[in-house]
Design an enzyme around this catalytic site. Structure first.
Site, mmCIF file in Angstrom:
data_model
loop_
_atom_site.group_PDB
_atom_site.id
_atom_site.type_symbol
_atom_site.label_atom_id
_atom_site.label_comp_id
_atom_site.label_asym_id
_atom_site.label_seq_id
_atom_site.Cartn_x
_atom_site.Cartn_y
_atom_site.Cartn_z
ATOM 1 N N GLU A 1 0.795 -1.132 -0.159
ATOM 2 C CA GLU A 1 0.018 0.133 0.192
ATOM 3 C C GLU A 1 0.818 1.122 0.063
ATOM 4 O OE1 GLU A 1 -3.548 -0.228 2.955
ATOM 5 O OE2 GLU A 1 -2.378 -1.894 3.364
ATOM 6 N N ARG B 1 5.200 -13.595 9.825
ATOM 7 C CA ARG B 1 5.606 -12.081 9.511
ATOM 8 C C ARG B 1 6.951 -12.212 10.360
ATOM 9 N NH1 ARG B 1 1.290 -7.629 10.541
ATOM 10 N NH2 ARG B 1 2.763 -6.283 9.718
ATOM 11 N N LYS C 1 2.863 1.877 11.755
ATOM 12 C CA LYS C 1 3.101 3.102 11.043
ATOM 13 C C LYS C 1 2.733 4.349 11.855
ATOM 14 C CE LYS C 1 1.961 1.467 6.458
ATOM 15 N NZ LYS C 1 1.121 1.339 5.443
#
Length: 838
Positions: free
Chosen positions: A261, A487, A497
Site C-alpha cells: 500500500e 511475519r 505506522k
C-alpha cells in the site's frame, strides 16, 4: 513483538494447557490461540482423538498442528480422518499433510483408503541411494552447463531438476540436498574451495563470488515451506479452460507480485515479503510484479510510490512490471456489475455501525443479515450506478458481496464490502471515480488479471483465503493460489505506522530515514548493505509462524556480511599528535597496504607516512603496566604496515594535565626492534590531503530502553535519551578516496546489471516484448529512482566499527559543489558488546 496472551482468561489458560500436551508451547502456541479458526481445529483434533492422554512425541505433535492448521476449513469428519492418519504415522512430512488436506477438500468422501494413500504418498519410502541415482542422472543431463560453471554455482538448477523427478515426489528434502551436495563435492571439490578457485582469476569481479554466496537466498526456497508449493498450472480451477488460458498466457512460468500500500515507508518486516516474492520468482526463473495497492486515495502520497520502488531496486530486485490496482478500475467495475447481476452482491444503505453489529460486533456474537441483502438485482444495479455518479455521501451506501453470512464461521465470508464511497480524488484517475474498490474485492481479481501463479502473503490473511477463492469462482475467472508465511518483527523496534509517525512528528527522530529507525530507508541511510538484509532473511528461513528476532541477531547478521565484503581503513577517533623526532621535516614514504588482508582481490591503496602522524588517544598511557602493550614513555610499538616501529621518548601536556603531543623515535637503525603490537595511525601530508577530517562520526544505540516497546501503552516513556552519540574530531586515512571511487563505480555497475538480468529473465519467460517492457520501465524511472547513494561507501574502521558515508556528506566524488564535509554513520560495532568494542 506480538502482544502476550492474557492467560488470566480461563479459555486461553485452558487452551495453553491443552496444546502443551502435544508439545505445542511458547510463541507457536500463542500464535495458534490468537487465530480462532486454527485454535478451534486443533482443540477439536486433540479432544476428538484423546491426544492429550496419548503422550505423543514432539514430532507427531508438530505434525498434528500442521494438519489442524492446513485442514481448518475441512468438515470435522475429514479432519478427523487426516488426524488419525497422522497419529498412525502414515502422514509424516509437511508436504504429505498439505497434500492430504488439499485432496480431502477436492473429494466428496474419504472412504477409498487406496486412492488416498496413492495420492498422498503413504507408505512410499525413497532411500538416500535412490536420491543419489537421480542426482547423477540429472547431472549427466545438464553436464555441459554444470561443468562450464564449475559445478557449485549451478546447485540451484540441479536441485530444481532433481526435485522435479517423479520418482522423488515423496523423498525427504534433506536426502535430496545431501545427495546433490555429495555429488557436487565428489566431482568439483568442496564448495568453499570451488568458489575460491573460480573467483581467483577474475579480478574484474571484485570479490563478487564471495558476495553472491552470502546474499544468495536459495536456501529458503530449497527447503521447508516454500519448497513444497505447487507448480504452475497445478492450482485448482473451476474449469479446465481457465487453467489452459493461464498457462498459455504465462508459458508455464512462475509469476508473483509484491503488493504494498503506498501509504507509508517500508520497514524491515517488508524486506521478508520482498525477498520471498521476488526471490521465489527468481529462483524458479519466473517474474515478479511490483503492484501498488492504491485503492485508498485519501492515504496515498507520491513520495511513498517513489520510495517503495527505489527500496525494491536498492534491495537488488527489478520488477517485471510496475502496475497499480487503479490500472484495473474499469475492469473491476465491470466485474462488480457482473457480481450484482449474478445475485452475489447488493448495495447496502446500512450505517457502518449497523453493518458492524450485523456481523456480530466486536465479540463476533450473533450475526444478522442486512435488510438490504435480498433487494431486487435491478435495484442494486441502479443504486450502484448512483454510487458511481456521486449521489451518495461516504457511509450512505456500500456494495457488499453476498457470501455465507450466517452459515460460515469465517468472518471473511460475512458479506465483505466490495466498494465504498470516498470523497477523495485519486492521484492517477483524478475525480473520475466517487467510489473505490476495497482490498478484499481488488486483490484476488488483480492477481487473476495478472495471471499470478503464487500469491504469497503473511499469515494475517489466512482467513481471507476463503473469500479470495470464493470471489474468483463466483465470477468464473482464473483463481491464483494464496499461501501464507509468518511475519518478521525485530525486538526493540516499533513497526506500526502510527507509532513511527509519532516518533517523527514529535521529534524523537530526525525523519523516516533516521538511522535509528527500522524503516528500510533508515537502514539504508545507516549504511546496512541490502545484501546483509537478504542474508539475514535467508538465515531465518520461511515458515508459517511469525518471528520476533532480537536486535543482536540482526546486528550479528550484518556484521557477518560486512566482514568479508568491506575494505578496512585506519581511522583515529580521538587524534593524538605524534612528532617523529629523527625524521626530516620533508620526509614522506608511500606505504602500500591491502584493503582487506583476507580478500586480496579487493586491491590495495597507498597512504603517506611522514614526520607527523596521529594515533588514537586510547593507544597511549603515561604509566606503563605489565599487561599493557601499546604506547607509553620508553615503550616501542609498531605502526600498522610501516617498516619500522616507534619508541615514545617524551610527551607534552596542557594546563589541565591532558596529553596533547608525543615525541617518538623511528627505530630504523642497525639493531631491529621487534614490537609486541601494532596500532593504527594517519599522517599529516598536505599534498595527498592527509589526514581526511571527519566532520561527524555518528554512533547509534538502541532507540528504546526496553525489548518490546510495541507492547507498551506509553512506548515513548521508554525512549533512550542516549541513542545517538556524535564524535567530531575523527581522522581517516586517504585510502577513503579510492574506496569511495570503487564503491560508487560498483554500485552503478550493479544497477545496470540488475536491469539487464531482469530483461533477460523476462525474455526467457515471456518473449522479447516482455524484456522491452522492463528496459522501457527502467528508462522511464531513471530520474525518479536511484540505488546509488552515498551510503554505498562503506568500510571497516579498524578496532572501531563498520561505517558508511551519510547523506549529509559532501565530497567532490559525489558531484557536490559544497566544500568537503564528511559525515559517517556507524553501521554496527565490531563486536556484539558495543561498550567492550568501544
Amino acid at each position: 513483538m506480538a502482544p502476550k496472551l492474557d492467560t488470566s482468561d480461563p479459555h486461553v489458560a485452558r487452551l495453553v494447557d491443552l496444546f502443551a500436551t502435544i508439545s505445542l508451547t511458547g510463541q507457536r502456541a500463542a500464535d495458534t490461540i490468537k487465530n480462532p479458526k486454527y485454535a478451534r481445529a486443533l482443540e477439536h483434533a486433540i479432544s476428538a482423538h484423546d491426544l492429550d492422554k496419548k503422550h505423543l512425541d514432539a514430532k507427531v505433535g508438530s505434525a498434528v498442528v500442521v494438519a489442524a492448521s492446513n485442514g481448518a476449513d475441512l468438515p470435522d469428519h475429514k479432519l478427523d480422518y487426516i488426524i488419525d492418519r497422522v497419529v498412525r504415522k502414515d502422514l509424516v512430512s509437511t508436504d504429505q499433510i498439505q497434500t492430504a488436506c488439499a485432496y480431502a477438500a477436492s473429494v466428496d468422501t474419504l472412504d477409498d483408503d487406496a486412492a488416498f494413500n496413492e495420492h498422498c504418498g503413504v507408505g512410499v519410502i525413497v532411500s538416500p541411494a535412490e536420491c543419489v541415482a537421480v542426482v547423477r542422472s540429472k547431472m549427466d543431463a545438464h553436464r555441459a552447463e554444470i561443468s562450464e560453471a564449475g559445478g557449485w554455482p549451478k546447485m540451484s538448477l540441479l536441485m530444481s531438476a532433481v526435485r522435479g523427478a517423479p520418482s522423488l515426489r515423496w523423498a525427504q528434502p534433506v536426502d535430496i540436498k545431501n545427495a546433490v551436495e555429495a555429488e557436487l563435492t565428489a566431482q568439483f571439490g568442496p564448495r568453499a574451495a570451488a568458489t575460491k578457485k573460480k573467483s581467483a582469476p577474475a579480478p574484474k569481479a571484485d570479490k563478487k563470488p564471495k558476495k553472491e554466496e552470502a546474499v544468495r537466498p536459495d536456501a529458503m526456497f530449497e527447503e521447508g515451506f516454500l519448497a513444497s508449493l505447487h507448480k504452475p498450472g497445478e492450482n485448482p480451477q473451476k474449469s479446465e479452460r481457465l487453467r489452459e488460458e493461464h498457462l498459455r498466457a504465462t508459458h508455464g512460468s512462475v509469476l508473483t507480485r509484491f503488493p504494498p500500500e503506498p501509504n507509508g515507508f517500508l520497514h524491515i518486516g517488508h524486506s521478508k515479503a520482498i525477498a520471498v516474492n521476488f526471490g521465489f520468482a527468481r529462483y524458479h526463473k519466473g517474474l515478479c510484479y511490483l503492484r501498488f495497492d492504491d485503492t485508498n486515495p485519501a492515504a496515498e502520497e507520491e513520495k511513498y510510490f517513489v520510495s517503495i520502488l527505489e527500496t525494491v531496486r536498492w534491495l537488488g530486485f527489478e520488477p517485471f512490471k510496475v502496475t497499480y490496482s487503479s490500472d484495473y478500475f474499469d475492469r473491476l467495475y465491470e466485474l462488480a456489475l457482473e457480481l450484482i447481476r449474478r445475485g452475489l452482491a447488493y448495495v447496502d444503505h446500512s450505517t457502518p455501525e449497523e453493518i458492524r453489529a450485523g456481523r456480530g460486533g466486536p465479540d463476533k456474537d450473533v450475526r444478522v443479515e442486512s435488510k438490504w441483502r435480498h433487494r431486487p438485482i435491478e435495484e442494486s444495479l441502479q443504486a450502484f450506478d448512483d454510487m458511481k455518479h456521486g449521489k451518495y455521501q461516504p457511509g450512505e451506501a456500500v456494495l457488499r458481496m453476498k457470501q455465507d453470512m450466517l452459515g460460515s464461521g469465517n468472518p471473511y465470508m460475512w458479506d465483505l464490502i466490495a466498494y465504498r464511497v470516498l470523497d477523495a480524488p485519486h492521484h492517477r484517475t483524478g475525480t473520475k471515480w466517487c467510489m473505490y474498490p476495497t482490498y478484499d474485492f481488488t486483490h484476488c481479481l488483480v492477481d487473476s488479471f495478472e495471471n499470478i501463479s503464487h500469491s504469497l502473503c503473511t499469515t494475517e490473511f489466512i482467513l481471507a483465503r476463503e473469500s479470495y477463492e470464493w470471489l474468483c469462482d463466483a465470477l468464473d475467472v482464473y483463481k491464483p493460489r494464496q499461501y501464507e508465511y509468518g511475519r518478521l518483527s525485530i525486538e526493540g523496534a516499533v513497526m506500526s505506522k502510527r507509532k513511527m509517525l509519532k516518533l517523527v512528528n514529535e521529534g524523537y527522530v530526525d525523519g523516516w530515514d533516521d538511522p535509528r529507525m527500522y524503516t528500510l530507508i533508515g537502514l539504508r541511510r545507516r549504511g546496512v548493505p541490502p545484501g546483509a538484509i537478504l542474508s539475514f532473511v535467508n538465515q531465518l528461513g520461511v515458515t508459517t509462524h511469525n518471528s520476533t528476532i532480537p536486535l543482536s541477531r540482526f546486528d550479528q547478521a550484518v556484521r557477518q556480511y560486512l566482514e568479508m565484503n568491506t575494505p578496512r581503513l585506519m581511522m583515529v577517533v580521538k587524534p593524538l599528535k605524534v612528532i617523529i623526532e629523527n625524521l626530516p621535516d620533508d620526509y614522506a614514504l608511500d606505504i602500500t597496504k591491502p584493503l582487506h588482508p583476507k580478500v586480496p582481490e579487493m586491491g590495495q591503496v597507498t597512504v603517506p607516512f611522514t614526520k607527523t602522524v596521529y594515533i588514537d588517544a586510547s593507544d597511549f598511557r603515561t604509566q606503563d603496566a605489565p599487561d599493557y602493550f601499546r604506547l607509553a614513555p620508553g615503550k616501542t610499538v609498531g605502526l600498522y604496515q610501516v617498516p619500522h616501529p616507534v619508541t615514545c621518548t617524551s610527551f607534552r601536556t596542557n594546563d589541565a594535565g591532558e596529553v596533547t603531543e608525543l615525541v617518538c623515535r623511528y627505530e630504523n637503525g642497525a639493531s631491529p626492534v621487534v614490537p609486541k603490537t601494532y596500532i593504527q595511525w594517519v599522517a599529516e601530508h598536505a599534498p595527498s590531503q592527509s589526514p581526511v577530517r571527519v566532520a561527524e562520526a555518528r554512533l547509534f544505540h538502541p532507540l528504546f530502553t526496553c525489548e518490546d516497546p510495541a507492547a507498551q501503552d506509553d512506548f515513548l516513556a521508554f525512549i533512550n535519551p542516549h541513542s545517538r552519540e556524535i564524535l567530531r574530531d575523527a581522522m581517516l586515512e586517504v585510502g577513503i578516496f579510492r574506496v569511495a571511487e570503487m564503491a560508487m563505480a560498483q554500485a552503478k555497475r550493479e544497477a545496470h546489471e540488475r536491469v539487464q538480468q531482469a530483461a533477460q529473465l523476462a525474455e526467457n519467460a515471456l518473449g522479447k516484448d516482455a524484456a522491452q517492457s522492463v528496459q522501457a520501465h527502467d528508462a522511464s524511472q531513471a530520474s525518479a529512482s536511484s540505488t546509488v547513494g552515498k551510503e554505498c561507501v562503506r568500510f571497516q574502521a579498524m578496532r572501531v566499527g563498520y561505517f558508511a558515508a551519510d547523506s549529509d556528506s559532501s565530497m567532490a566524488l559525489f558531484g557536490d559543489q559544497a566544500p568537503h564535509h564528511l559525515v559517517l554513520n556507524r553501521i554496527v560495532s565490531l563486536k556484539e558488546d558495543a561498550g567492550k568494542s568501544k
